[in-house]
Every structure is written in structure tokens, then in C-alpha cells.
Design an enzyme around this catalytic site. Structure first.
Site, PDB file in Angstrom:
ATOM      1  N   ARG A  29      34.948  45.257  41.278  1.00  0.00           N
ATOM      2  CA  ARG A  29      35.411  46.488  40.312  1.00  0.00           C
ATOM      3  C   ARG A  29      34.290  47.610  40.472  1.00  0.00           C
ATOM      4  O   ARG A  29      33.902  48.342  39.506  1.00  0.00           O
ATOM      5  CB  ARG A  29      34.997  45.753  38.814  1.00  0.00           C
ATOM      6  CG  ARG A  29      35.741  44.545  38.654  1.00  0.00           C
ATOM      7  CD  ARG A  29      37.060  45.126  38.028  1.00  0.00           C
ATOM      8  NE  ARG A  29      37.833  44.084  37.705  1.00  0.00           N
ATOM      9  CZ  ARG A  29      38.200  43.670  36.238  1.00  0.00           C
ATOM     10  NH1 ARG A  29      37.745  44.002  35.231  1.00  0.00           N
ATOM     11  NH2 ARG A  29      39.255  42.632  36.246  1.00  0.00           N
ATOM     12  N   ARG A  33      35.622  51.662  34.885  1.00  0.00           N
ATOM     13  CA  ARG A  33      35.289  52.435  33.700  1.00  0.00           C
ATOM     14  C   ARG A  33      33.881  52.729  33.541  1.00  0.00           C
ATOM     15  O   ARG A  33      33.728  53.585  32.804  1.00  0.00           O
ATOM     16  CB  ARG A  33      35.722  51.755  32.550  1.00  0.00           C
ATOM     17  CG  ARG A  33      37.397  51.704  32.218  1.00  0.00           C
ATOM     18  CD  ARG A  33      37.773  50.685  31.197  1.00  0.00           C
ATOM     19  NE  ARG A  33      37.483  49.234  31.839  1.00  0.00           N
ATOM     20  CZ  ARG A  33      37.932  48.145  31.207  1.00  0.00           C
ATOM     21  NH1 ARG A  33      38.393  48.227  29.957  1.00  0.00           N
ATOM     22  NH2 ARG A  33      37.458  47.009  31.852  1.00  0.00           N
ATOM     23  N   ARG A  42      41.940  57.983  35.388  1.00  0.00           N
ATOM     24  CA  ARG A  42      42.870  57.109  34.834  1.00  0.00           C
ATOM     25  C   ARG A  42      43.373  57.829  33.624  1.00  0.00           C
ATOM     26  O   ARG A  42      44.735  57.603  33.475  1.00  0.00           O
ATOM     27  CB  ARG A  42      41.917  55.899  34.316  1.00  0.00           C
ATOM     28  CG  ARG A  42      42.625  55.054  33.476  1.00  0.00           C
ATOM     29  CD  ARG A  42      41.670  53.859  32.870  1.00  0.00           C
ATOM     30  NE  ARG A  42      42.056  52.879  32.237  1.00  0.00           N
ATOM     31  CZ  ARG A  42      42.287  52.916  30.877  1.00  0.00           C
ATOM     32  NH1 ARG A  42      41.944  53.841  30.117  1.00  0.00           N
ATOM     33  NH2 ARG A  42      42.662  51.690  30.126  1.00  0.00           N
ATOM     34  N   ASP A  79      45.870  45.320  40.772  1.00  0.00           N
ATOM     35  CA  ASP A  79      45.162  44.330  40.081  1.00  0.00           C
ATOM     36  C   ASP A  79      45.971  42.886  40.595  1.00  0.00           C
ATOM     37  O   ASP A  79      47.025  42.782  41.058  1.00  0.00           O
ATOM     38  CB  ASP A  79      45.612  44.503  38.537  1.00  0.00           C
ATOM     39  CG  ASP A  79      44.686  43.835  37.632  1.00  0.00           C
ATOM     40  OD1 ASP A  79      43.797  43.838  37.420  1.00  0.00           O
ATOM     41  OD2 ASP A  79      45.290  42.793  37.257  1.00  0.00           O
ATOM     42  N   TYR A 156      47.018  33.184  33.706  1.00  0.00           N
ATOM     43  CA  TYR A 156      47.528  34.292  32.793  1.00  0.00           C
ATOM     44  C   TYR A 156      49.251  34.283  32.747  1.00  0.00           C
ATOM     45  O   TYR A 156      49.699  34.487  31.456  1.00  0.00           O
ATOM     46  CB  TYR A 156      47.401  35.644  33.303  1.00  0.00           C
ATOM     47  CG  TYR A 156      45.714  35.816  33.644  1.00  0.00           C
ATOM     48  CD1 TYR A 156      45.314  36.528  32.507  1.00  0.00           C
ATOM     49  CD2 TYR A 156      45.037  35.760  34.570  1.00  0.00           C
ATOM     50  CE1 TYR A 156      44.083  36.923  32.478  1.00  0.00           C
ATOM     51  CE2 TYR A 156      43.756  35.784  34.509  1.00  0.00           C
ATOM     52  CZ  TYR A 156      42.991  36.691  33.632  1.00  0.00           C
ATOM     53  OH  TYR A 156      41.716  36.824  33.571  1.00  0.00           O
TER      54      TYR A 156
HETATM   55  O1  CP3 Z   1      37.225  45.670  42.273  1.00  0.00           O
HETATM   56  C1  CP3 Z   1      37.850  46.825  42.256  1.00  0.00           C
HETATM   57  O2  CP3 Z   1      37.287  47.610  42.155  1.00  0.00           O
HETATM   58  C2  CP3 Z   1      39.486  46.583  42.661  1.00  0.00           C
HETATM   59  C3  CP3 Z   1      40.178  46.726  41.818  1.00  0.00           C
HETATM   60  C4  CP3 Z   1      40.377  45.543  40.744  1.00  0.00           C
HETATM   61  C5  CP3 Z   1      40.802  45.542  39.507  1.00  0.00           C
HETATM   62  N1  CP3 Z   1      40.787  44.178  38.865  1.00  0.00           N
HETATM   63  C6  CP3 Z   1      40.861  46.667  38.698  1.00  0.00           C
HETATM   64  C7  CP3 Z   1      40.803  46.609  37.292  1.00  0.00           C
HETATM   65  C8  CP3 Z   1      40.532  43.945  41.227  1.00  0.00           C
HETATM   66  C9  CP3 Z   1      39.805  43.332  42.530  1.00  0.00           C
HETATM   67  C10 CP3 Z   1      40.755  43.183  40.028  1.00  0.00           C
HETATM   68  C11 CP3 Z   1      40.840  41.828  39.975  1.00  0.00           C
HETATM   69  C12 CP3 Z   1      41.228  41.099  38.551  1.00  0.00           C
HETATM   70  N2  CP3 Z   1      42.083  41.678  37.786  1.00  0.00           N
HETATM   71  C13 CP3 Z   1      40.845  39.835  38.433  1.00  0.00           C
HETATM   72  C14 CP3 Z   1      39.810  38.892  39.265  1.00  0.00           C
HETATM   73  C15 CP3 Z   1      38.509  39.387  39.412  1.00  0.00           C
HETATM   74  C16 CP3 Z   1      37.819  39.123  37.993  1.00  0.00           C
HETATM   75  O3  CP3 Z   1      37.170  40.236  37.649  1.00  0.00           O
HETATM   76  O4  CP3 Z   1      37.586  37.973  37.630  1.00  0.00           O
HETATM   77  C17 CP3 Z   1      41.207  39.476  37.084  1.00  0.00           C
HETATM   78  C18 CP3 Z   1      40.924  38.180  36.413  1.00  0.00           C
HETATM   79  C19 CP3 Z   1      42.109  40.491  36.576  1.00  0.00           C
HETATM   80  C20 CP3 Z   1      42.864  40.465  35.463  1.00  0.00           C
HETATM   81  C21 CP3 Z   1      42.492  41.898  34.840  1.00  0.00           C
HETATM   82  N3  CP3 Z   1      42.823  42.931  34.952  1.00  0.00           N
HETATM   83  C22 CP3 Z   1      41.973  41.493  33.345  1.00  0.00           C
HETATM   84  C23 CP3 Z   1      41.388  40.358  32.805  1.00  0.00           C
HETATM   85  C24 CP3 Z   1      41.568  42.924  32.948  1.00  0.00           C
HETATM   86  C25 CP3 Z   1      41.183  43.470  31.478  1.00  0.00           C
HETATM   87  C26 CP3 Z   1      39.766  43.123  31.342  1.00  0.00           C
HETATM   88  C27 CP3 Z   1      39.062  44.462  31.419  1.00  0.00           C
HETATM   89  O5  CP3 Z   1      38.152  44.216  32.352  1.00  0.00           O
HETATM   90  O6  CP3 Z   1      39.438  45.301  30.902  1.00  0.00           O
HETATM   91  C28 CP3 Z   1      42.229  43.864  34.135  1.00  0.00           C
HETATM   92  C29 CP3 Z   1      42.113  45.252  34.092  1.00  0.00           C
HETATM   93  C30 CP3 Z   1      41.497  45.978  35.390  1.00  0.00           C
HETATM   94  N4  CP3 Z   1      41.768  45.742  36.416  1.00  0.00           N
HETATM   95  C31 CP3 Z   1      40.558  47.064  34.958  1.00  0.00           C
HETATM   96  C32 CP3 Z   1      40.226  47.507  36.348  1.00  0.00           C
HETATM   97  C33 CP3 Z   1      39.318  48.563  36.605  1.00  0.00           C
HETATM   98  C34 CP3 Z   1      40.094  47.866  33.709  1.00  0.00           C
HETATM   99  C35 CP3 Z   1      41.369  48.539  33.150  1.00  0.00           C
HETATM  100  C36 CP3 Z   1      41.146  49.894  32.531  1.00  0.00           C
HETATM  101  O7  CP3 Z   1      40.880  50.947  33.441  1.00  0.00           O
HETATM  102  O8  CP3 Z   1      41.270  49.868  31.445  1.00  0.00           O
END
Ligand code: CP3
Length: 348
Positions: A29, A33, A42, A79, A156
Site C-alpha cells: 500500500r 492515503r 485521488r 485493487d 468479499y
Molecule cells: O499496495 C499498493 O500500493 C497497490 C495498490 C493496492 C490497493 N489495494 C490500493 C487500495 C493493493 C495491492 C491492494 C490490495 C487489496 N485490496 C487487498 C489485499 C491486501 C491487503 O491489504 O490485505 C485487499 C483485501 C483489498 C480490498 C480493499 N481495497 C479494501 C478492504 C479497501 C478498503 C480499506 C481501506 O484501506 O480503505 C480497499 C481500498 C484501497 N485499495 C485503498 C487503496 C490505496 C484505499 C482507498 C482510498 O483511497 O480511499
């Protein structure tokens, strides 16, 4: 002329099994944010999903942490839930809460999903992001593509949202195993096509995120975490020989042992529920390990962060290691602490 080994990218050298004097580093990640420049881009995109599907802006946020910290790898900004969306599920994000999806729990809902080969129409912008990145990244930076592992993505799709204990997915597994396994099979096949296209577009490594692998126990772990990973990796290796795969069966515990050998993964990423000393002894014996600093140090910083970072580097120093966190960095992290971690790993 083949590339000299010493000129190869550090991440690729570690993934090939080389023990390096300083481990290469990137962060789960890393585009997110906690970075003001991410929040600005964003906002420009409008919302998270629009950012994922805007290839220029997705490439821009992928590059932001590379510019700031000089990480050894960039991970494609996308994602894991884009694949179910491409298969026909509705997907949206509720601010402050997380993802929501239309649920898939019945035979007819499963049958209504698209075929694995129909996903590219929706996912084409993601491949375009990869193409932009492979042109724009510094020559020493490795580009990592990724997908969610079938079990994690299925949790999910079945619940329609994130859940603490993956209860709805476990319930469907108990109540209608045919539908449950049908969802996993479709996701396994779709993941192969999705990752294959990312590789064709320029991803040099792919990572499989099984964030909820730890809630699968015993035989269930083998059937629904290990077996799908093995099938995906075997097919990717057949189609794209030489592309390394990182597997992340998060919170697998003892099931981390032998996971690389059993699945064919080139590297196993370990979370911070296991110690680096334990992982060095039990996991690194089979090859490269990635991990495993607790993300909270990116919030708290200070001497604890320095000590923990040094301890992890030392514990893994006798074998191939890619430094990373045990899980994704959180929005409340301080960007200065990330710099402190990078400097500590690189001995500055
Ligand atoms: O790592 C990176 O920088 C690459 C991008 C990336 C994102 N999500 C961007 C993201 C990657 C590799 C993921 C993987 C992901 N997404 C996983 C597996 C890894 C882990 O963290 O366990 C999972 C379970 C998801 C599903 C997901 N996406 C959730 C549950 C959420 C909401 C939770 C949160 O942190 O808000 C997201 C949103 C998400 N994916 C964000 C980002 C940067 C935040 C969104 C935002 O900008 O508001």
C-alpha cells in the site's frame, strides 16, 4: 548479450535466490492515503475506483512513492476487487467503511457472472497503467503486478463486503460447497488471465494477495489457499517462464512452512504475526522471504522503528530477503517514518 547479473534489478536478484548485502525494499500500500500527493491525485480523479481505471492518474500515484523514497519496486495501483467487478459483480466503496459488492451465493448468481475471457473489457485500463509504468519507471525499479487470491476475493464476493472472520464465506463452504467451489474455480481461472495480461503489458513480478488465508484451517487451507495458488503459479510459469511470483498467504502460521515448495512461488511474504527469526529458520530455508515489519511502526516511529527494522534485516541476512511491512501501511502513518525505515534498511 545477456544482462550481467550485477546489473539486474535488486528485487529480481533477491527473487532469484541471491543473498544481497542490503535487502531491496518496497512497501505494501505504498501508494495510499498517508501521502498528501496521493490524496491530491485521488481528489482529482473523483473517487478511488475512478482513480483505479484512469491509467494516467493510476500510473502517477504508483510513481509517487518511488519519487519520494526510491523504493526498489513499484506496485501497480489497482485493487483486488476489480476482478469480481470485471466478472460482473457490482462494486462500490463507502467512505470510511470500505468496499461493497453485490453478493454471489447461489447457483444462479454464479451462473450470471461472466466468463474468464470476458474480463479484459473492464480491465484494459489496468493493463494500460502497466504499459505506462514500464515506460516511465526508473531503470532500477521493478514493476510488480498483482491480484487477490481466489479465497480472499471470494470472501468479499460472498459477504458483499469485508468481514472480520470471513463468516459468510465459511458458511457457504459448509452449506453449498458446489457454489463455493464454483466461485473459487472461476476466480482461479480469471486470475490466471488477469495476471497473464499484466505480464504481457510489462509486469516483471506478480504477487498473489491472500489476506484472509489465516482463517482457513487444516485441510481447508490446503484446498482453498494452497491448491489455487499452485494452479495459478503453474499456469503462469508455463505461459511466462522466468516471471517470479510472490505469494502472501497472510497469517498462515505453520502453513507458511513449505508453502513456496508446494505452490512453486519464488518468494513467500510473511506478516508480522510470526517473528523474522522464526521465518528465517522455517520459511527462508526454501528461498526468498519478504517482510515483516509491523505497520504500526509507520505511525509510532522513533527508536523502536529503528531497532525493529535492524532486527528484521539481521534475522534475514543469511538468505534472500525483500524488506517490507507485514501488511499494508495505514492512512494514519507519518511519511517521515517511512523515510526513517528506508534509511535504516539502507544503512544511512
Ligand atoms: O499496495 C499498493 O500500493 C497497490 C495498490 C493496492 C490497493 N489495494 C490500493 C487500495 C493493493 C495491492 C491492494 C490490495 C487489496 N485490496 C487487498 C489485499 C491486501 C491487503 O491489504 O490485505 C485487499 C483485501 C483489498 C480490498 C480493499 N481495497 C479494501 C478492504 C479497501 C478498503 C480499506 C481501506 O484501506 O480503505 C480497499 C481500498 C484501497 N485499495 C485503498 C487503496 C490505496 C484505499 C482507498 C482510498 O483511497 O480511499
Amino acid at each position: 548479450m545477456p544482462e550481467q547479473k550485477s546489473e539486474q534489478k535488486l528485487i529480481l536478484r533477491a527473487l532469484a535466490g541471491e543473498t544481497l548485502p542490503t535487502p531491496p525494499i518496497w512497501m505494501m500500500r505504498q501508494a495510499g492515503r498517508y501521502l498528501p500527493e496521493y490524496r491530491a491525485t485521488r481528489a482529482q480523479a473523483g473517487d478511488f475506483l475512478s482513480l483505479c481505471y484512469n491509467s494516467d492518474l493510476a500510473a502517477e500515484v504508483t510513481l509517487q512513492p518511488i519519487r519520494r523514497y526510491g523504493f526498489d519496486a513499484a506496485i501497480l495501483f489497482a485493487d483486488i476487487l476489480l476482478l469480481p467487478q470485471a466478472l460482473g459483480a457490482d462494486l462500490w466503496f463507502v467512505t470510511g467503511e470500505g468496499p461493497r459488492l453485490s453478493t454471489t451465493t447461489t447457483e444462479s448468481e454464479l451462473a450470471a457472472l461472466k466468463d474468464k475471457d470476458a474480463i479484459h473489457e473492464v480491465l484494459n485500463p489496468v493493463y494500460e497503467t502497466v504499459r505506462i509504468l514500464s515506460r516511465e519507471l526508473p531503470k532500477e525499479t521493478t514493476l510488480i503486478g498483482f491480484a487477490g487470491a481466489p479465497w480472499t476475493v471470494a470472501t468479499y464476493m460472498i459477504a458483499g463486503r469485508g468481514t472480520k472472520d470471513q463468516g459468510p464465506a465459511h458458511a457457504l463452504k459448509a452449506e453449498n460447497r458446489a457454489v463455493f467451489e464454483g466461485i473459487l474455480d472461476l476466480l482461479t481461472d480469471g486470475t490466471i488471465e488477469y495476471l497473464s495480461k499484466q505480464i504481457e503489458a510489462g509486469a516483471e513480478v506478480v504477487k498473489l494477495f491472500d489476506s484472509w488465508a489465516g482463517s482457513l484451517k487444516g485441510e481447508d487451507f490446503d484446498r482453498y489457499a494452497l491448491e489455487p495458488a499452485k494452479k495459478i503459479i503453474a499456469e503462469l510459469k508455463a505461459r511466462h517462464p522466468g516471471i517470479p511470483v510472490i505469494a502472501f498467504p497472510r497469517e498462515a502460521g505453520d502453513k507458511y512452512i513449505g508453502f513456496a515448495k508446494a505452490t512453486g512461488a519464488d518468494c513467500v511474504a510473511v506478516d508480522d504475526s510470526v517473528t523474522a527469526e522464526w521465518a528465517a529458520e522455517h520459511v527462508q530455508v526454501d528461498g526468498c522471504v519478504q517482510g515483516n515489519l509491523a505497520s504500526r511502526h509507520m505511525v509510532s516511529g522513533g527508536q523502536d522503528l529503528i531497532n525493529e527494522t535492524r532486527r528484521i534485516v539481521k534475522a534475514f541476512s543469511k538468505g534472500p530477503h525483500i524488506f517490507n511491512l507485514g501488511h499494508g501501511i495505514t492512512p494514519d502513518a507519518d511519511p517521515d517514518n517511512v523515510q526513517l525505515m528506508v534509511d535504516t534498511v539502507r544503512g544511512r
